[in-house]
Design an enzyme around this catalytic site. Structure first.
Site, PDB file in Angstrom:
ATOM      1  N   PHE A 190     -16.880  -6.951  20.827  1.00 60.06           N
ATOM      2  CA  PHE A 190     -16.862  -6.872  22.299  1.00 60.06           C
ATOM      3  C   PHE A 190     -17.206  -8.197  22.963  1.00 60.06           C
ATOM      4  CE2 PHE A 190     -18.780  -2.840  20.568  1.00 60.06           C
ATOM      5  CZ  PHE A 190     -17.584  -2.165  20.455  1.00 60.06           C
ATOM      6  N   ASN A 221       1.743  -0.909  18.358  1.00 59.98           N
ATOM      7  CA  ASN A 221       1.359   0.330  17.680  1.00 59.98           C
ATOM      8  C   ASN A 221       0.695   1.274  18.682  1.00 59.98           C
ATOM      9  OD1 ASN A 221       0.786   2.267  15.785  1.00 59.98           O
ATOM     10  ND2 ASN A 221      -0.962   1.173  14.884  1.00 59.98           N
ATOM     11  N   GLY A 274     -11.968  -3.762  15.120  1.00 54.67           N
ATOM     12  CA  GLY A 274     -11.758  -2.397  15.587  1.00 54.67           C
ATOM     13  C   GLY A 274     -10.526  -2.303  16.470  1.00 54.67           C
ATOM     14  N   ARG A 284       5.259  -4.989  25.427  1.00 56.29           N
ATOM     15  CA  ARG A 284       5.575  -4.227  24.225  1.00 56.29           C
ATOM     16  C   ARG A 284       4.279  -3.726  23.573  1.00 56.29           C
ATOM     17  NH1 ARG A 284       8.314  -5.959  18.437  1.00 56.29           N
ATOM     18  NH2 ARG A 284       7.634  -4.031  17.435  1.00 56.29           N
ATOM     19  N   LYS A 317       1.809  -8.169  25.697  1.00 55.20           N
ATOM     20  CA  LYS A 317       0.847  -8.660  26.697  1.00 55.20           C
ATOM     21  C   LYS A 317      -0.604  -8.607  26.211  1.00 55.20           C
ATOM     22  CE  LYS A 317       3.121  -8.139  31.172  1.00 55.20           C
ATOM     23  NZ  LYS A 317       3.072  -7.426  32.463  1.00 55.20           N
ATOM     24  N   GLY A 356      -6.509  -5.094  24.811  1.00 52.82           N
ATOM     25  CA  GLY A 356      -7.838  -4.747  24.307  1.00 52.82           C
ATOM     26  C   GLY A 356      -8.889  -4.608  25.388  1.00 52.82           C
ATOM     27  N   GLU A 357      -8.740  -5.359  26.466  1.00 52.99           N
ATOM     28  CA  GLU A 357      -9.764  -5.350  27.495  1.00 52.99           C
ATOM     29  C   GLU A 357      -9.295  -4.706  28.794  1.00 52.99           C
ATOM     30  OE1 GLU A 357     -12.259  -9.252  26.946  1.00 52.99           O
ATOM     31  OE2 GLU A 357     -10.289  -9.535  26.086  1.00 52.99           O
ATOM     32  N   GLN A 361      -7.613   1.837  21.914  1.00 52.17           N
ATOM     33  CA  GLN A 361      -8.217   0.723  22.648  1.00 52.17           C
ATOM     34  C   GLN A 361      -8.403   1.082  24.114  1.00 52.17           C
ATOM     35  OE1 GLN A 361      -9.612  -1.690  20.949  1.00 52.17           O
ATOM     36  NE2 GLN A 361      -8.271  -3.408  21.308  1.00 52.17           N
TER      37      GLN A 361
HETATM   38 MO1  MOS Z   1     -13.616 -10.389  24.404  1.00 58.14          MO
HETATM   39  S1  MOS Z   1     -15.282 -10.211  25.593  1.00 58.14           S
HETATM   40  O1  MOS Z   1     -12.817 -11.666  25.133  1.00 58.14           O
HETATM   41  O2  MOS Z   1     -14.315 -10.668  22.880  1.00 58.14           O
END
Ligand code: MOS
Length: 763
Positions: free
Chosen positions: A245, A654, A472, A651, A724, A727-728, A661
């Site tokens: 994180f 998966n 993860g 795109r 693109k 994850g965040e 996520q």
């Molecule tokens: Mo993330 S906070 O850019 O590891």
């Protein structure tokens, strides 16, 4: 050559994690699971005071304690560890405060001693016997504390910009409807379940470090500087990471200390810091204060937007959050102003935590937009539609693709938004007030230079090697999928190796760049292999493809297919090019990267580009989040029974791991809105809730119904694969969506996170 997506229909579209079995069976080894022969164990001693210095150390009882083999304080370490630079200033460190360098104390919880013993318990016992005396001076803990120093971000960093256009002040004064509000977000800690651990072992001049990392290559180079050792003598191994994180993207001060201890002792040394120590020996999310002013005409069009922010950092380090890069560009507005300032206090240095800039700053903006909708008596979705744009307002750059409103429409439909009655407090169910709220989310599409090596053997198996990181995020699986697609192999035939400095370097797993950066370079290596096979096949006069165009050949399902239905075994094709195996190494330099970006990468330096930093365009992923809250009429207990997010992020390699996520982001967003805050005692500048009992996070009973919708989106500009990154993206808008829903339920506007039931005790 056919593009890499020649045979997507033949491939699985949603693949369970290829490392999933290892993880659920306990076979995947995390930091402290790693072991070295004859290892000794370290236990940290941390400072109870925030500012002052050490006056005396009595280590006699510690040295005499059973099993203790060494004690390190500033007297033993001193200047042995060389200074290095902060990650965000082109270095590798999460903090330049070097513990054990002198008797000086810079923040509460700073490491003041390392006790090394034959067992973890003996080291802890020895640490408890260590007597350190301090002379304490009054610390400046946070905002409003005496003695803090406020500096404009642009004076602290040459790279920082305060986006602005037009005359926001004048336009605000002339606007029909205005909002002028202040917001605040607290200190938050990542608290990954895997603790902060390090195992260091020397073999002559060579050092191996087993430590969970989002940036193995950066750790290698940072440690090399700190220890005065050539980078190639250092190997960092981090195959699996139990939560990151952002907390493992830059080097913490512990690693060099443990390497030093191991060298001095002539034995491997392992550290597993405690949960409480993790609050002060690693980075955290800085608390912010924000001032947002919006001016609009009666038709809802924004005329003026001003976003000002203040952020706490440590004394020496200028860590800058600055979410104004995004918040000044989300909506069409002719007059925009922004300014970020940092406030130096007696704290450890903050750092990256999931969606570092966007999460706090979008709470301010998206709360204010909701306030504006209320003031205009307008539906908040419609207000966003009125101000939607395909061109960012600061420089007039076009978005490469932007599906903000399609996301709102999809999520609103699914949520049943049309049934909302707009009046606050007007919806209820028995003793529970119901609130429905929404907010935009966005995240910059970023990439960095990356390298990878791919092997293809004649028996139809492939191996991918790149020093990217599985945190993860599903990295093993998406990288495996791209190689499977690029070589026309089933994913079962693809092996992926990550998280080791022996592999070709890849960027930090930060800024949601991994999938875009690494998949694109892996696709490039696969294309290279396909091209070599095709050219060899065409050149073979006796073969079935003699004289054909290499472009007309494709590799599908481990078979080489040519024009006119001709085909050939993969094995023969591979043998024609090489003796049983083909190896391809690729480098990828994304658009906008520095020409020496790959060289920088080999030095462990990051050249992350994209988002609002491109010259000719702007690239972001978007989403819309809808939340239902229920507030008990009498107790004011707050529950979140359901949340729906719709996202468009180019795109989706998966969908299965992408959904995880985004879902994790939404749940974390609710956590951030209602639970998480690290409380600081202003008098001592110490954190008071440094454990998972008092640092609140949602448990099963708090977790709600979470629904993720992923909208198809094709973006041909961001990169070859159109990825693109997401994850965040999930947790950015949630704070505001929850706060807006709480307002709708109760009529109470809470502008400071987290939202607690005491905020709602009114009337
Ligand atoms: Mo993330 S906070 O850019 O590891």
């Amino acid at each position: 050559m056919e593009p890499a997506k020649s045979s997507p229909d033949a491939l699985p579209t949603s693949v369970p994690r290829i490392d999933g079995r290892l993880k659920v069976t306990g076979a995947a080894l995390y930091g402290a699971d790693m072991a070295a022969a004859n290892e000794a164990y370290a236990f940290l001693v941390t400072s109870p005071i925030a500012t002052g210095h050490i006056t005396a150390i009595d280590d006699r009882r510690t040295r005499a304690a059973p099993g203790v083999v060494d004690v390190l304080t500033y007297r033993e370490v001193g200047d042995a560890i060389h200074p290095s630079k902060l990650f965000s200033q082109g270095g590798y460190l999460g903090s330049t405060i070097q513990p054990l360098a002198s008797d000086k104390i810079s923040h509460a919880g700073e490491i003041v001693a390392v006790v090394v013993a034959e067992s973890f318990e003996a080291a802890r016992e020895g640490a408890q016997a260590l007597e350190i005396s301090y002379a304490e001076t009054p610390p400046s803990a946070t905002f409003d504390s005496a003695g803090t120093k406020t500096v404009a971000a642009k004076d602290a960093s040459a790279e920082h910009e305060d986006p602005q256009v037009g005359d926001a002040e004048k336009a605000f004064a002339k606007s029909d409807v205005t909002i002028d509000a202040r917001y605040a977000t607290p200190t938050q800690h990542h608290n990954p379940i895997e603790l902060f651990t390090t195992l260091c072992a020397w073999d002559g001049p060579n050092l191996t470090v087993w430590e969970s990392s989002q940036n193995v290559n950066g750790f290698r180079h940072g440690l090399a500087q700190q220890l005065g050792v050539p980078p190639n003598n250092i190997r960092i191994i981090s195959p699996y990471v139990g939560g990151a994180f952002g907390s493992r993207g830059s080097l913490t001060t512990r690693t060099a200390l443990i390497a030093f201890a191991a060298k001095r002792l002539g034995r491997p040394v392992k550290l597993a810091a405690t949960r409480a120590q993790g609050f002060t020996i690693a980075t955290y999310r800085a608390e912010t204060r924000q001032h947002v002013r919006l001016g609009a005409s009666l038709d809802g069009k924004l005329q003026s937007l001003t976003h000002e922010g203040w952020e706490v950092t440590s004394r020496p380090d200028s860590y800058i959050v600055a979410g104004t890069d995004a918040t000044t560009r989300l909506y069409a507005c002719p007059n925009v102003a922004s300014k970020v300032s940092i406030v130096h206090a007696d704290r450890s240095t903050p750092g990256f935590m999931r969606s570092p800039p966007e999460l706090p700053y979008m709470f301010g903006l998206e709360s204010a937009i909701d306030e504006l909708a209320v003031a205009l008596k307008m539906d908040p979705v419609e207000l966003r539609r009125i101000n939607d744009t395909q061109v960012e307002p600061i420089k007039g750059l076009p978005y490469t693709s932007r599906a903000l409103m399609p996301c709102f429409d999809a999520a609103a439909e699914r949520f049943g938004w049309s049934k909302r009655s707009p009046e606050p407090g007007s919806m209820s169910d028995g003793d529970w007030l119901i609130g429905w709220g929404c907010a935009s989310t966005l995240y910059p599409t970023q990439m960095a230079p990356a390298t990878a090596r791919v092997f293809l053997t004649a028996d139809g198996h492939a191996k991918v090697q790149t020093a990217a990181h599985e945190i993860g995020n599903g990295a093993y699986t998406v990288i495996g999928l791209i190689a499977a697609e690029g070589l026309g192999l089933p994913i079962e035939n693809v092996q992926v190796e990550l998280g080791d400095t022996e592999l070709p370097p890849a960027p930090v797993a930060g800024g949601s760049n991994t999938t875009a950066s690494v998949c694109n370079v892996v696709a490039k290596a696969c294309n290279d292999i396909r091209g070599r096979l095709a050219r060899a096949a065409v050149a073979d006069r006796a073969g079935p493809f003699a004289g054909a165009s290499p472009d007309a050949l494709t590799l599908v399902q481990a078979k080489l297919h040519g024009p006119n239905g001709a085909s050939e075994d993969l094995e023969k094709a591979v043998r024609r090019v090489a003796n049983g195996a083909i190896e391809a190494y690729a480098e990828n330099l994304p658009q906008g990267a520095k020409p020496n970006g790959v060289e920088m990468l080999y030095k462990g330096r990051q050249n992350i580009v994209g988002g609002a930093k491109m010259k000719d365009r702007i690239q972001f992923a978007f989403g819309a989040e809808f939340v239902e809250v229920r507030v008990h009429k009498l107790t004011r207990e707050i529950r979140v029974p359901r949340i729906i997010g719709a996202f468009a992020a180019g795109r989706i390699v998966n969908p299965l791991t992408a959904r995880s996520q985004l879902m994790g982001g939404l749940i974390w967003g609710v956590s951030s809105a209602l639970f998480e805050a690290t409380e600081i005692d202003r008098a001592s500048a110490r954190y008071v809730n440094t454990d998972l009992a008092d640092y609140l996070v949602p448990v099963n009973a708090d977790a709600c119904e979470v629904e993720v919708l992923m909208l198809p989106e094709q973006d041909t500009q961001v990169n070859e694969l159109g990825v693109k990154g997401l994850g965040e993206l999930g947790n950015v808008g949630t704070n505001a969506a929850v706060a807006n829903a709480v307002f709708h339920a109760t009529g109470v506007r809470v502008r400071e996170l987290p939202i607690r039931l005491e905020n709602l005790l009114i009337g």
